[in-house]
Structures are given as C-alpha cells and as structure tokens.
Design a protein around this motif. Structure first.
Motif, PDB file in Angstrom:
ATOM      1  N   THR A  30      -7.422  -7.623 -48.622  1.00  0.00           N
ATOM      2  CA  THR A  30      -6.974  -7.829 -47.244  1.00  0.00           C
ATOM      3  C   THR A  30      -6.516  -9.267 -47.062  1.00  0.00           C
ATOM      4  OG1 THR A  30      -8.547  -6.172 -46.428  1.00  0.00           O
ATOM      5  CG2 THR A  30      -7.655  -7.714 -44.809  1.00  0.00           C
ATOM      6  N   LEU A  31      -5.351  -9.430 -46.445  1.00  0.00           N
ATOM      7  CA  LEU A  31      -4.801 -10.733 -46.113  1.00  0.00           C
ATOM      8  C   LEU A  31      -4.724 -10.853 -44.601  1.00  0.00           C
ATOM      9  CD1 LEU A  31      -3.271 -13.402 -46.712  1.00  0.00           C
ATOM     10  CD2 LEU A  31      -1.160 -12.029 -46.832  1.00  0.00           C
ATOM     11  N   LEU A  32      -5.339 -11.896 -44.049  1.00  0.00           N
ATOM     12  CA  LEU A  32      -5.258 -12.175 -42.620  1.00  0.00           C
ATOM     13  C   LEU A  32      -4.294 -13.328 -42.392  1.00  0.00           C
ATOM     14  CD1 LEU A  32      -9.003 -11.862 -41.510  1.00  0.00           C
ATOM     15  CD2 LEU A  32      -7.214 -10.107 -41.584  1.00  0.00           C
ATOM     16  N   LEU A  33      -3.278 -13.088 -41.577  1.00  0.00           N
ATOM     17  CA  LEU A  33      -2.241 -14.064 -41.302  1.00  0.00           C
ATOM     18  C   LEU A  33      -2.543 -14.753 -39.972  1.00  0.00           C
ATOM     19  CD1 LEU A  33       0.759 -11.730 -42.157  1.00  0.00           C
ATOM     20  CD2 LEU A  33      -0.053 -13.629 -43.574  1.00  0.00           C
ATOM     21  N   THR A  34      -2.785 -16.065 -40.015  1.00  0.00           N
ATOM     22  CA  THR A  34      -3.022 -16.784 -38.769  1.00  0.00           C
ATOM     23  C   THR A  34      -1.714 -16.898 -37.993  1.00  0.00           C
ATOM     24  OG1 THR A  34      -2.664 -18.923 -39.830  1.00  0.00           O
ATOM     25  CG2 THR A  34      -4.921 -18.090 -39.771  1.00  0.00           C
ATOM     26  N   VAL A  35      -1.788 -16.700 -36.685  1.00  0.00           N
ATOM     27  CA  VAL A  35      -0.576 -16.713 -35.863  1.00  0.00           C
ATOM     28  C   VAL A  35      -0.656 -17.842 -34.832  1.00  0.00           C
ATOM     29  CG1 VAL A  35      -0.096 -14.258 -36.137  1.00  0.00           C
ATOM     30  CG2 VAL A  35      -1.558 -15.019 -34.252  1.00  0.00           C
ATOM     31  N   PRO A  36       0.491 -18.449 -34.504  1.00  0.00           N
ATOM     32  CA  PRO A  36       0.544 -19.485 -33.466  1.00  0.00           C
ATOM     33  C   PRO A  36       0.566 -18.826 -32.084  1.00  0.00           C
ATOM     34  CG  PRO A  36       2.718 -19.179 -34.402  1.00  0.00           C
ATOM     35  CD  PRO A  36       1.801 -18.266 -35.166  1.00  0.00           C
ATOM     36  N   ASN A  37      -0.576 -18.398 -31.606  1.00  0.00           N
ATOM     37  CA  ASN A  37      -0.608 -17.527 -30.432  1.00  0.00           C
ATOM     38  C   ASN A  37      -0.021 -18.163 -29.184  1.00  0.00           C
ATOM     39  OD1 ASN A  37      -3.395 -19.022 -30.190  1.00  0.00           O
ATOM     40  ND2 ASN A  37      -3.078 -18.056 -28.183  1.00  0.00           N
ATOM     41  N   GLN A  38      -0.031 -19.511 -29.091  1.00  0.00           N
ATOM     42  CA  GLN A  38       0.482 -20.140 -27.881  1.00  0.00           C
ATOM     43  C   GLN A  38       1.996 -19.986 -27.728  1.00  0.00           C
ATOM     44  OE1 GLN A  38      -1.838 -24.049 -28.266  1.00  0.00           O
ATOM     45  NE2 GLN A  38      -1.726 -23.794 -26.062  1.00  0.00           N
ATOM     46  N   LEU A  39       2.675 -19.529 -28.772  1.00  0.00           N
ATOM     47  CA  LEU A  39       4.109 -19.289 -28.671  1.00  0.00           C
ATOM     48  C   LEU A  39       4.431 -17.929 -28.059  1.00  0.00           C
ATOM     49  CD1 LEU A  39       5.406 -20.882 -31.993  1.00  0.00           C
ATOM     50  CD2 LEU A  39       5.343 -21.858 -29.688  1.00  0.00           C
ATOM     51  N   GLY A  40       3.413 -17.126 -27.774  1.00  0.00           N
ATOM     52  CA  GLY A  40       3.623 -15.901 -27.024  1.00  0.00           C
ATOM     53  C   GLY A  40       3.757 -14.649 -27.872  1.00  0.00           C
ATOM     54  N   VAL A  41       3.708 -13.514 -27.184  1.00  0.00           N
ATOM     55  CA  VAL A  41       3.716 -12.212 -27.852  1.00  0.00           C
ATOM     56  C   VAL A  41       5.042 -11.951 -28.549  1.00  0.00           C
ATOM     57  CG1 VAL A  41       3.520  -9.714 -27.519  1.00  0.00           C
ATOM     58  CG2 VAL A  41       2.008 -11.265 -26.258  1.00  0.00           C
ATOM     59  N   ASP A  42       6.144 -12.183 -27.862  1.00  0.00           N
ATOM     60  CA  ASP A  42       7.452 -11.878 -28.447  1.00  0.00           C
ATOM     61  C   ASP A  42       7.680 -12.681 -29.725  1.00  0.00           C
ATOM     62  OD1 ASP A  42       7.933 -10.103 -26.410  1.00  0.00           O
ATOM     63  OD2 ASP A  42       9.206 -11.471 -25.256  1.00  0.00           O
ATOM     64  N   TYR A  43       7.341 -13.975 -29.681  1.00  0.00           N
ATOM     65  CA  TYR A  43       7.551 -14.806 -30.869  1.00  0.00           C
ATOM     66  C   TYR A  43       6.709 -14.304 -32.033  1.00  0.00           C
ATOM     67  CZ  TYR A  43       8.137 -18.841 -33.875  1.00  0.00           C
ATOM     68  OH  TYR A  43       8.445 -19.651 -34.942  1.00  0.00           O
ATOM     69  N   ASN A  44       5.451 -14.010 -31.780  1.00  0.00           N
ATOM     70  CA  ASN A  44       4.556 -13.601 -32.868  1.00  0.00           C
ATOM     71  C   ASN A  44       4.855 -12.194 -33.365  1.00  0.00           C
ATOM     72  OD1 ASN A  44       2.479 -15.745 -33.556  1.00  0.00           O
ATOM     73  ND2 ASN A  44       2.476 -15.809 -31.321  1.00  0.00           N
ATOM     74  N   ALA A  45       5.309 -11.311 -32.490  1.00  0.00           N
ATOM     75  CA  ALA A  45       5.727  -9.986 -32.950  1.00  0.00           C
ATOM     76  C   ALA A  45       6.951 -10.109 -33.854  1.00  0.00           C
ATOM     77  CB  ALA A  45       6.025  -9.090 -31.753  1.00  0.00           C
ATOM     78  N   ARG A  46       7.859 -11.006 -33.487  1.00  0.00           N
ATOM     79  CA  ARG A  46       9.035 -11.250 -34.339  1.00  0.00           C
ATOM     80  C   ARG A  46       8.608 -11.824 -35.680  1.00  0.00           C
ATOM     81  NH1 ARG A  46      11.317 -16.235 -34.648  1.00  0.00           N
ATOM     82  NH2 ARG A  46      13.474 -16.492 -35.383  1.00  0.00           N
ATOM     83  N   LEU A  47       7.649 -12.769 -35.658  1.00  0.00           N
ATOM     84  CA  LEU A  47       7.137 -13.358 -36.897  1.00  0.00           C
ATOM     85  C   LEU A  47       6.529 -12.277 -37.794  1.00  0.00           C
ATOM     86  CD1 LEU A  47       5.001 -16.590 -37.168  1.00  0.00           C
ATOM     87  CD2 LEU A  47       4.188 -14.485 -38.193  1.00  0.00           C
ATOM     88  N   LEU A  48       5.666 -11.439 -37.230  1.00  0.00           N
ATOM     89  CA  LEU A  48       5.022 -10.388 -38.026  1.00  0.00           C
ATOM     90  C   LEU A  48       6.052  -9.378 -38.540  1.00  0.00           C
ATOM     91  CD1 LEU A  48       1.813  -9.742 -35.876  1.00  0.00           C
ATOM     92  CD2 LEU A  48       1.941 -10.921 -38.082  1.00  0.00           C
ATOM     93  N   GLY A  49       7.042  -9.074 -37.709  1.00  0.00           N
ATOM     94  CA  GLY A  49       8.078  -8.141 -38.143  1.00  0.00           C
ATOM     95  C   GLY A  49       8.873  -8.682 -39.319  1.00  0.00           C
ATOM     96  N   ALA A  50       9.192  -9.982 -39.283  1.00  0.00           N
ATOM     97  CA  ALA A  50       9.935 -10.595 -40.388  1.00  0.00           C
ATOM     98  C   ALA A  50       9.102 -10.612 -41.662  1.00  0.00           C
ATOM     99  CB  ALA A  50      10.353 -12.012 -40.000  1.00  0.00           C
TER     100      ALA A  50
END
Length: 340
Positions: free
Chosen positions: A305-325
């Motif tokens: 299992t790999l857990l990817l830390t996300v920059p949550n303060q950039l918002g849902v749309d940004y992080n969903a785009r990051l995860l999608g890429a």
C-alpha cells in the motif's frame, strides 16, 4: 501482491492567501468530497492524519463515518491516531461504529504519536503515565486495551440487579474483522519488529527516527523486511499489510510549477525527539519522469500500500486533478490498477 494506493490528508486549515481550506469546517467537508472524488478515480483509500492543538484534523471518527456513508468501495483510515490521547474503550466504541457504517472498510492506523504543539498535551486530555512509565509505555498500554475491546473481551462485570447474574460485558457494538485491520505507525526497525510480534499491520511514513547513512528507501525496505521476517517467526496465520507514504506531485502546468518547483528533493537528515532522523525525499516532476523514479523506490516496491500525501489547502478540485493525473500517468508504473 495487489498494490493499493490511498491519499493521506493532514487536513491543514488556515485563513491565509491561496488557501481553499480556511476553517475547520472547510477541512472536514473537503476531506469528505475528496474521498468521493478519489473513489470515482479508482483510488483505493482515503486516510487522514490526526493532530491535537493544531489547525489540522483532530477527531477522526465523525469524519470517517461521514466518508463511509458517502462512499461504497474506498478504504477509510487514519495515519495515525496518537494513542497517548485516547480513552481506549470510548475509542473502541467509536471505531466499531465507524466501521459498521462503512461496511467493514476501516483501516485504523495508531501509534505512540509524533511531537505535538502542546507540551504533554495528553495530560490535558486526562492521560498521565503511571509512575515509572513513559508516555510511549502509556500509548502501548492504551493500544493493548483498545485491541482487546474491539476483539470482544469482557471489559466490565454486569450488575446482577440488571442482568440476574455476574458476567463479563464487552463493549458494543462489535465490528467483525476490525481487529485484523489495525496498523501501527512505526518509525524504527525495532518498532517494526515489535509491531509484527503484536500481530498488527505496519504503517511507515516519510520519516524514520533513525539513520544508518543509506538512502531512505533502502532503510525503509530493511524495516519492512524485518517486520515480515518477525511476522513469520511469530506464526501468525494471515498475511500482514504494509504501507509507506510518499509526497508525489506531477507538474502539469505553470500553476504546479509555481507551487512546487520543477524538481524532486533529496533525503534529509535532522534531529527529532533527541535523535537522528532520516526524512524521505519528495517526488516532484513531469509525470513520465515520476513514473520511472517511483518505480525505482525500493520501499514502494516492497509495500502493498502506498499513501500519497496531498496538499489539502489547495482544495478538492486541485487534489482530485492531482490524483487523476497520478492514476493515469504514474501509478501504473508500480503495478497499480484502478479499483472500480
């Protein structure tokens, strides 16, 4: 070995320029929405970090229950809960309730915890180590009682006036299978061996509180190998799970480059809790280059299992785009497939 990938959010919130998470409500509600978006992408897990006395996510179980109610496939978890702060029996009730709401998808990471803004903050929560014991000893004792409770042990004796007899009473509700979905956040090779002897899964983050001079991924690989060897020696009858965390940021446009630069960092060595610690590098770059780098990370290959830390303060749309890429261009290189 099936490779799973989840996101890990610290849930930072602060009313500063550029932040999309300006309040505690923003951090909580956006965590739920990101979990929904991640499930649609095919990401396997939504994990939250727990900190106290800070503008970050703190009380995990209402949030996990809400995510569980809004999703159907994604694992929900913590990385990690500081057991120095916890009432083990109340936590057992909350964990069981959240797991039942989610249909058995809770993956609960616990540990002694990391340095907090408050000095001995756990004492403000009413938890003081007994004389002669450390806060780490207290955390392990809390974990032991918590695990006994979720496994159905009798915790209190019934009142004959109410039940007609004296019998041991377990906490309620009970969540079948939850005892096998407990992870211990380990910062050293020795603690990983202890985790294996306890029969818990291993959760290893982006830092280790020791340093032998080798690259971070090699030291973490040794930690994982020691865990698995000790697990086999202990004779447990199931396969354990192992997770590692990484910061992986694909650069897709000028906005990404403005936020994160244009190249990955290097391991760092510093002091934490009075000793040397090695911090793993961040992966930042073009998606194709990231795929090659991540595929060469020994510990990422070793873990399931790999857990990817996300920059949550950039918002849902940004992080969903990051995860999608990452899902499209990077994660297939480590053997991951979308969970749909």
């Amino acid at each position: 070995m099936k490779k799973r990938v989840g996101f890990l959010s610290f849930g930072h919130w602060q009313a500063v320029p550029g932040s999309q998470a300006r309040t505690g409500a923003d951090a909580l509600l956006q965590s739920i929405e990101l979990a929904v978006a991640a499930e649609e992408i095919g990401i396997d897990g939504a994990y939250v970090r727990v900190h106290h006395f800070a503008r970050q996510l703190a009380a995990p179980f209402p949030l996990l229950a809400a995510i569980g109610a809004r999703t159907s496939r994604i694992e929900i978890g913590t990385g990690v809960i500081d057991m120095r702060y916890e009432n083990p029996l109340y936590m057992a009730e909350e964990a069981a309730a959240a797991d039942l709401i989610a249909g058995g998808r809770l993956q609960l990471g616990i540990s002694r915890g990391s340095p907090e803004p408050a000095q001995r903050g756990y004492e403000a929560f009413g938890h003081v180590p007994p004389e002669g014991l450390t806060d780490a000893d207290m955390a392990r004792a809390h974990a032991e009682l918590f695990r006994a409770a979720i496994a159905g042990a009798g915790i209190a004796t019934s009142d004959p006036k109410m039940t007609g007899q004296e019998v041991p009473l377990p906490i309620q509700p009970q969540a079948p299978g939850l005892p096998e979905r407990i992870w211990w956040g380990s910062g050293t090779r020795a603690t990983a061996e202890w985790t294996a002897r306890q029969g818990m899964n291993l959760m290893s983050s982006t830092l280790l509180t020791e340093d032998t001079g080798v690259p971070f991924d090699e030291l973490q690989t040794e930690q994982i190998q020691r865990f698995r060897s000790t697990w086999a020696e202990a004779g447990w009858d199931r396969e354990p799970r192992v997770s590692v965390s990484r910061s992986v940021i694909p650069l897709l446009d000028d906005r990404d480059r403005m936020y994160f630069g244009d190249r990955s960092g290097e391991d760092q060595v510093g002091f934490l809790d009075g000793g040397l610690a090695r911090f793993g590098k961040s992966y930042v770059g073009e998606p194709d280059a990231l795929a090659q780098e991540l595929a060469q990370d020994q510990a990422v290959r070793e873990a399931d299992t790999l857990l990817l830390t996300v920059p949550n303060q950039l918002g849902v749309d940004y992080n969903a785009r990051l995860l999608g890429a990452l899902a499209e261009h990077v994660l297939p290189a480590i053997g991951w497939e979308p969970n749909r």
